[in-house]
Design a protein around this motif. Sequence first.
Motif, short mmCIF file in Angstrom:
data_model
loop_
_atom_site.label_atom_id
_atom_site.label_comp_id
_atom_site.label_asym_id
_atom_site.label_seq_id
_atom_site.Cartn_x
_atom_site.Cartn_y
_atom_site.Cartn_z
N LYS A 223 -14.93 46.52 -16.77
CA LYS A 223 -13.83 46.11 -15.61
C LYS A 223 -14.28 46.02 -14.23
O LYS A 223 -14.99 46.93 -13.65
CB LYS A 223 -12.61 47.17 -15.84
CG LYS A 223 -11.43 46.59 -15.04
CD LYS A 223 -10.32 47.57 -15.16
CE LYS A 223 -9.24 47.10 -14.19
NZ LYS A 223 -7.85 48.12 -14.37
N VAL A 224 -13.94 44.64 -13.64
CA VAL A 224 -14.26 44.75 -12.21
C VAL A 224 -13.26 45.16 -11.55
O VAL A 224 -11.97 44.48 -11.33
CB VAL A 224 -14.70 43.15 -11.94
CG1 VAL A 224 -15.09 42.99 -10.61
CG2 VAL A 224 -16.01 42.67 -12.81
N VAL A 225 -13.49 46.14 -10.77
CA VAL A 225 -12.27 46.85 -10.15
C VAL A 225 -12.10 46.36 -8.61
O VAL A 225 -11.17 46.51 -7.99
CB VAL A 225 -12.22 48.13 -10.28
CG1 VAL A 225 -11.84 48.68 -11.86
CG2 VAL A 225 -13.45 48.90 -9.63
N ALA A 226 -13.33 45.90 -8.21
CA ALA A 226 -13.31 45.17 -6.76
C ALA A 226 -14.12 44.21 -6.59
O ALA A 226 -15.32 44.05 -7.29
CB ALA A 226 -13.82 46.55 -6.08
N ASP A 227 -13.75 43.09 -6.17
CA ASP A 227 -14.50 41.84 -5.77
C ASP A 227 -14.25 41.46 -4.24
O ASP A 227 -13.38 40.97 -3.88
CB ASP A 227 -13.92 40.83 -6.68
CG ASP A 227 -14.64 39.55 -6.43
OD1 ASP A 227 -15.60 39.20 -5.87
OD2 ASP A 227 -13.90 38.40 -7.17
N LYS A 228 -15.33 41.75 -3.44
CA LYS A 228 -15.03 41.55 -1.96
C LYS A 228 -16.12 40.75 -1.60
O LYS A 228 -17.26 40.37 -2.02
CB LYS A 228 -15.65 42.89 -1.37
CG LYS A 228 -14.55 44.39 -1.88
CD LYS A 228 -13.32 44.09 -1.34
CE LYS A 228 -12.59 45.09 -1.65
NZ LYS A 228 -11.11 45.13 -1.29
N GLY A 229 -15.62 39.72 -0.54
CA GLY A 229 -16.24 38.71 -0.07
C GLY A 229 -17.23 39.35 1.34
O GLY A 229 -17.03 40.19 1.73
N ILE A 230 -18.37 38.59 1.30
CA ILE A 230 -19.34 39.00 2.68
C ILE A 230 -19.51 37.56 3.35
O ILE A 230 -20.15 36.66 2.38
CB ILE A 230 -20.53 39.93 2.30
CG1 ILE A 230 -21.45 40.32 3.33
CG2 ILE A 230 -21.29 39.14 0.85
CD1 ILE A 230 -22.29 41.31 2.99
N ALA A 231 -19.66 37.53 4.52
CA ALA A 231 -20.10 36.35 5.25
C ALA A 231 -21.48 36.69 6.01
O ALA A 231 -22.30 35.93 5.89
CB ALA A 231 -19.00 35.76 6.20
N ASN A 232 -21.35 37.99 6.49
CA ASN A 232 -22.33 38.38 7.31
C ASN A 232 -23.42 39.28 6.54
O ASN A 232 -23.10 40.37 6.19
CB ASN A 232 -22.14 39.01 8.69
CG ASN A 232 -23.31 39.52 9.59
OD1 ASN A 232 -24.36 39.60 9.11
ND2 ASN A 232 -22.92 39.64 11.05
N PRO A 233 -24.56 38.90 6.34
CA PRO A 233 -25.50 39.81 5.24
C PRO A 233 -25.60 41.32 5.96
O PRO A 233 -25.97 42.11 5.03
CB PRO A 233 -26.94 39.00 5.45
CG PRO A 233 -26.63 37.61 5.80
CD PRO A 233 -25.40 37.73 6.41
#
Length: 353
Positions: free
Chosen positions: A211-221
């Motif tokens: 189960k994917v319980v967190a899906d967070k975006g990232i713009a700055n490496p």
Amino acid sequence: MRTSLKGLLLALFCTNALAAVDHTVGPNGETPTPYAQVKIATQDLAQLKGKDYKAAILMHTTSDFSTALIAGAKKVFDELGIKVVAVTDAEMDPKKQRTDLETVLALKPNIIISLVIDPVSGAVAFKQAVQQGVKLVFISNAPQGFKVGKDYAGIVTDDLFGMGKSAAELMADSIGGKGDVAVIHHAANYYVTNQRDNAVKAVLARYPNIKVVADKGIANPNDGEVIASAILTQNPSVKAIYAPWDAIAEGVTAAVRAAGRKDVKVITMDLGAANALDMVKGGNVAGIVSDLPYDMGKTLATMGALSLLNKPTPAFVTVDAIKVTSNNLSTQWQKALFRQPPDAVVKALAAKK
């Protein structure tokens, strides 16, 4: 480090292309042709040798990726009797890339291989090469408005869906096929990373006990550590985290260590010394997915040579993805980059035996 630079480069490849459901598609929706199918027939070799053909390679930056790609391209050009008259490094600067191109055109190359930093301004710059009759082959993307078969021979890139699929499989294997996981995706509308990240999520969805319980975006490496720390705080059940490329994974691994979570596995894309060393030493990094830049270079050179012969070339070619673990790292590093791993990694591998 190749991966952090590559990550920055990807942020310039803006497109509206959506990720395919189960395979890679080109920036304009092209169907991929496997790189193993790009070959020069034996009877055509004589038409290339002894003709004083010249080639130039215009790269975006200096990195392990670039070095391996250049080596692969040079090998094929040497075998075909095509002289490489210039290799340039644009230092991630579109203006410098245009200057490099204009300087190279004075050498009258018949073939140019390039990774275009900015598809928009690159369209103006590379039009000069088209007008001079130079055969162009591009890495990952083409200048805006260019037509395959008219302005350029084709695009060669990674099997983007294959890379995402491999990452998901490595993640599943690392946790025994069950448990809560987190995904960090590249938070931008960019062709290369979108396909890879979406493939990770699509393949993870095939595992009924994951189960994917967190899906967070990232713009700055550089935000990998902060985002991973938040994920672990909000979702202590997480057993594995996917990071979209190597530099981000370094931050994720730092966060996991700081939290004292030796049980959390980290999976990422692209070979880098720090993550490889962590993996070999039994740290949190459990698997890495790599492309094959050496083979990509060989394929690009072959495409250029075929174009010289006015032979048909595929519009969009993909090069395989490979899984890298602590057990096969030495072999896979050589396969991908055509050189041994860094000394620290080699020593760690020796100590492990």
